[in-house]
Scaffold this active site. Sequence first.
Site, PDB file in Angstrom:
ATOM      1  N   LYS A 170      14.934  25.146 -30.247  1.00 50.43           N
ATOM      2  CA  LYS A 170      13.720  24.503 -30.737  1.00 50.43           C
ATOM      3  C   LYS A 170      14.116  23.287 -31.568  1.00 50.43           C
ATOM      4  CE  LYS A 170      11.425  24.354 -34.200  1.00 50.43           C
ATOM      5  NZ  LYS A 170      11.226  22.898 -34.137  1.00 50.43           N
ATOM      6  N   PRO A 171      14.021  22.108 -30.964  1.00 55.29           N
ATOM      7  CA  PRO A 171      14.383  20.900 -31.708  1.00 55.29           C
ATOM      8  C   PRO A 171      13.293  20.507 -32.711  1.00 55.29           C
ATOM      9  CG  PRO A 171      13.609  20.314 -29.513  1.00 55.29           C
ATOM     10  CD  PRO A 171      13.596  21.821 -29.589  1.00 55.29           C
ATOM     11  N   ALA A 172      13.629  19.552 -33.580  1.00 48.84           N
ATOM     12  CA  ALA A 172      12.662  19.078 -34.581  1.00 48.84           C
ATOM     13  C   ALA A 172      11.505  18.333 -33.905  1.00 48.84           C
ATOM     14  CB  ALA A 172      13.373  18.171 -35.577  1.00 48.84           C
ATOM     15  N   SER A 224      16.872  22.127 -43.790  1.00 50.41           N
ATOM     16  CA  SER A 224      16.800  22.168 -45.252  1.00 50.41           C
ATOM     17  C   SER A 224      17.078  23.572 -45.786  1.00 50.41           C
ATOM     18  CB  SER A 224      15.417  21.711 -45.707  1.00 50.41           C
ATOM     19  OG  SER A 224      14.439  22.551 -45.139  1.00 50.41           O
ATOM     20  N   GLU A 245      23.168  26.181 -41.611  1.00 52.67           N
ATOM     21  CA  GLU A 245      23.801  24.899 -41.976  1.00 52.67           C
ATOM     22  C   GLU A 245      22.746  24.113 -42.736  1.00 52.67           C
ATOM     23  OE1 GLU A 245      26.910  24.152 -41.258  1.00 52.67           O
ATOM     24  OE2 GLU A 245      27.407  25.661 -39.770  1.00 52.67           O
ATOM     25  N   LEU A 246      22.827  24.119 -44.072  1.00 49.86           N
ATOM     26  CA  LEU A 246      21.700  23.635 -44.877  1.00 49.86           C
ATOM     27  C   LEU A 246      22.019  22.320 -45.589  1.00 49.86           C
ATOM     28  CD1 LEU A 246      20.742  27.177 -46.207  1.00 49.86           C
ATOM     29  CD2 LEU A 246      19.998  26.029 -44.113  1.00 49.86           C
ATOM     30  N   CYS A 279      23.694  15.044 -43.619  1.00 49.35           N
ATOM     31  CA  CYS A 279      23.879  16.139 -44.577  1.00 49.35           C
ATOM     32  C   CYS A 279      25.186  16.011 -45.348  1.00 49.35           C
ATOM     33  CB  CYS A 279      23.818  17.476 -43.859  1.00 49.35           C
ATOM     34  SG  CYS A 279      24.967  17.563 -42.486  1.00 49.35           S
ATOM     35  N   GLU A 379      19.286  16.237 -52.986  1.00 47.44           N
ATOM     36  CA  GLU A 379      19.654  15.414 -51.836  1.00 47.44           C
ATOM     37  C   GLU A 379      18.637  14.267 -51.721  1.00 47.44           C
ATOM     38  OE1 GLU A 379      19.256  17.852 -48.357  1.00 47.44           O
ATOM     39  OE2 GLU A 379      20.977  16.944 -47.389  1.00 47.44           O
TER      40      GLU A 379
HETATM   41  P1  NAD Z   1      13.773  20.926 -41.989  1.00 54.30           P
HETATM   42  O1  NAD Z   1      14.304  22.161 -42.598  1.00 54.30           O
HETATM   43  O2  NAD Z   1      12.456  20.446 -42.427  1.00 54.30           O
HETATM   44  O3  NAD Z   1      13.660  21.083 -40.407  1.00 54.30           O
HETATM   45  C1  NAD Z   1      14.723  21.550 -39.621  1.00 54.30           C
HETATM   46  C2  NAD Z   1      14.173  22.344 -38.462  1.00 54.30           C
HETATM   47  O4  NAD Z   1      13.447  23.447 -38.979  1.00 54.30           O
HETATM   48  C3  NAD Z   1      13.207  21.585 -37.559  1.00 54.30           C
HETATM   49  O5  NAD Z   1      13.423  21.982 -36.230  1.00 54.30           O
HETATM   50  C4  NAD Z   1      11.851  22.077 -38.032  1.00 54.30           C
HETATM   51  O6  NAD Z   1      10.882  22.042 -37.016  1.00 54.30           O
HETATM   52  C5  NAD Z   1      12.166  23.502 -38.380  1.00 54.30           C
HETATM   53  N1  NAD Z   1      11.219  24.108 -39.306  1.00 54.30           N
HETATM   54  C6  NAD Z   1      10.486  23.499 -40.270  1.00 54.30           C
HETATM   55  N2  NAD Z   1       9.685  24.402 -40.873  1.00 54.30           N
HETATM   56  C7  NAD Z   1       9.929  25.590 -40.276  1.00 54.30           C
HETATM   57  C8  NAD Z   1       9.415  26.906 -40.452  1.00 54.30           C
HETATM   58  N3  NAD Z   1       8.494  27.172 -41.361  1.00 54.30           N
HETATM   59  N4  NAD Z   1       9.905  27.880 -39.676  1.00 54.30           N
HETATM   60  C9  NAD Z   1      10.850  27.624 -38.756  1.00 54.30           C
HETATM   61  N5  NAD Z   1      11.347  26.410 -38.529  1.00 54.30           N
HETATM   62  C10 NAD Z   1      10.908  25.406 -39.288  1.00 54.30           C
HETATM   63  O7  NAD Z   1      14.912  19.840 -42.195  1.00 54.30           O
HETATM   64  P2  NAD Z   1      14.915  18.320 -41.691  1.00 54.30           P
HETATM   65  O8  NAD Z   1      14.086  17.539 -42.637  1.00 54.30           O
HETATM   66  O9  NAD Z   1      14.584  18.237 -40.238  1.00 54.30           O
HETATM   67  O10 NAD Z   1      16.460  17.962 -41.805  1.00 54.30           O
HETATM   68  C11 NAD Z   1      17.022  17.509 -42.975  1.00 54.30           C
HETATM   69  C12 NAD Z   1      17.764  18.607 -43.686  1.00 54.30           C
HETATM   70  O11 NAD Z   1      18.733  19.181 -42.802  1.00 54.30           O
HETATM   71  C13 NAD Z   1      18.553  18.106 -44.861  1.00 54.30           C
HETATM   72  O12 NAD Z   1      18.452  19.020 -45.923  1.00 54.30           O
HETATM   73  C14 NAD Z   1      19.986  18.070 -44.340  1.00 54.30           C
HETATM   74  O13 NAD Z   1      20.979  18.126 -45.329  1.00 54.30           O
HETATM   75  C15 NAD Z   1      19.998  19.243 -43.450  1.00 54.30           C
HETATM   76  N6  NAD Z   1      21.092  19.146 -42.474  1.00 54.30           N
HETATM   77  C16 NAD Z   1      22.156  19.977 -42.628  1.00 54.30           C
HETATM   78  C17 NAD Z   1      23.214  19.892 -41.744  1.00 54.30           C
HETATM   79  C18 NAD Z   1      24.401  20.806 -41.861  1.00 54.30           C
HETATM   80  O14 NAD Z   1      25.191  20.856 -40.930  1.00 54.30           O
HETATM   81  N7  NAD Z   1      24.550  21.549 -42.941  1.00 54.30           N
HETATM   82  C19 NAD Z   1      23.198  18.953 -40.714  1.00 54.30           C
HETATM   83  C20 NAD Z   1      22.094  18.116 -40.600  1.00 54.30           C
HETATM   84  C21 NAD Z   1      21.038  18.230 -41.498  1.00 54.30           C
END
Ligand code: NAD
Length: 476
Positions: A170-172, A224, A245-246, A279, A379
């Site tokens: 499930k991509p963003a 996140s 991976e947060l 990240c 962040e």
């Molecule tokens: P996000 O957590 O908002 O979204 C990530 C994914 O989670 C998306 O696919 C989104 O649709 C899904 N999601 C959102 N709400 C959800 C819910 N209630 N239930 C299930 N899935 C849900 O994060 P973002 O804004 O897309 O990405 C940025 C964050 O990702 C930053 O904190 C960054 O540091 C982190 N990140 C971490 C790594 C790593 O390897 N540690 C790599 C890239 C990004």
Amino acid sequence: MRQDNLIDGAWVRADSGRTLEVLDPATDLPVGSVPAMGVAETRRAVDAASGAFPAWAARPVEARAATLVDLSARMAAKRAGLAALMTAEQGKPLAEAQAEVDYARSFFDVAAAAIHTLEDEHPEVPGKSVRVHRRPVGVAVAITPWNFPLAMLAKKVAPALAVGCTQIVKPAEQTPLSAIAFAEIAIEAGVPAGVLNLLTGDPAPIAETLLEDPRVRKLSFTGSTEVGRLLMRGGATNLLRLSLELGGHAPLLVFEDADLDSAVRIAMAAKYRNGGQTCICPNRFLVHASIHDAFVAALAEASAALVSGVGTRPEVDLGPMIDDAAIEKVEAHVTDAIRCGATLVTGGGRRRVAGATNRFHEPTVLTGCTAEMRCWREETFGPVCPVRAFRDDDEAIALANDSEYGLASYAITSDPGRIERLGLELRTGVVGINDPGPAVAAVPFGGVRHSGFGREGGRWGLEEYLETVAVSRVDA
Ligand code: NAD
């Protein structure tokens, strides 16, 4: 361009007919629209992945590895198209998108090689014959963020498929089209029906349905910390295996023996990848007091020279922030830092780009940053470099470790004793010494503390999708 979802080898729309629009963050022009899948479609995806699992897991390792290598070669052949699509929906400069296609591909090549290194083990136990082997956990789920639409997917699909798991991805919402283009390539490479399934749409109903289904045995999430926590709670019912991976809040330490030109080159490369929306971007610059002023002047000069714009233009270094909320957060962090006493050295606000949206932020350098400032604690996910001086190694390490996050850290120094100490004492999962790009497919990547747990890359990435079985035999 394909805009459907993939369930059991068929390209499908949502039962409701509802779609989500995908916009170019640099221009707000539509890029495409994708299905908004619901509960029923999600259950069908689990049916498909569950049904396909026994045959895929039983397929010889060589055959699965060959499919992954073929997939990688097909991505290489479609590099230009994949990169253009990624720039359109995510905003990163085209050269970075091309590099991401190469990076994503490398996970398939590495997983295809690493799968051959997993062998049965036979621990010595008096009076017994013991065989330890590994088998795939079963149906795996991957939930990925928008900042690296292909690479984050590849880090999860490559190991899962290599070991014999089947998967639902499930991509963003912001970047689903790169994932769909990838899934199309996977099918062309011969990934059988049901082995890889793809769902787009509102995340909560899809994720809840997946978490409730006892047939799902593994969740790998990148995103996140807040959503990671939510998924961990949701995964408790079925005691789901998790890799999280947060968020990150990387410190970059510049020691007094650093060569100034190299230090600035490394800092720039690490900081401004994807406009700071990475990240592992350094978010806290710690600089030895003896070179602080010279480093800041050179960093500010190089930062101010970066070109902002629409990612398809070859001269562009920095694309837009992904959405309005993202640029508002960057602005809020800069305003807060100045209010709390930081000095603005360069940048500080939005940058107008002709014919584009208002989501471009100036590369910004702030000095005199302290722990009261949001940019020092949270962040920022944007092109901001908060700087603070330190006097000795003890202070630098203490400041670097003063964060709940623990994904990556960087240091610029050539002192062997210090390098040894940093590797032992910096509390992050990844430590880059004079290395602005420590994340490569053959090396374990992941965080500690609030940056999550689990590792991606190499043999370590495969282990996340395997369960260990001990067969202990006593001759009757
Ligand atoms: P996000 O957590 O908002 O979204 C990530 C994914 O989670 C998306 O696919 C989104 O649709 C899904 N999601 C959102 N709400 C959800 C819910 N209630 N239930 C299930 N899935 C849900 O994060 P973002 O804004 O897309 O990405 C940025 C964050 O990702 C930053 O904190 C960054 O540091 C982190 N990140 C971490 C790594 C790593 O390897 N540690 C790599 C890239 C990004």
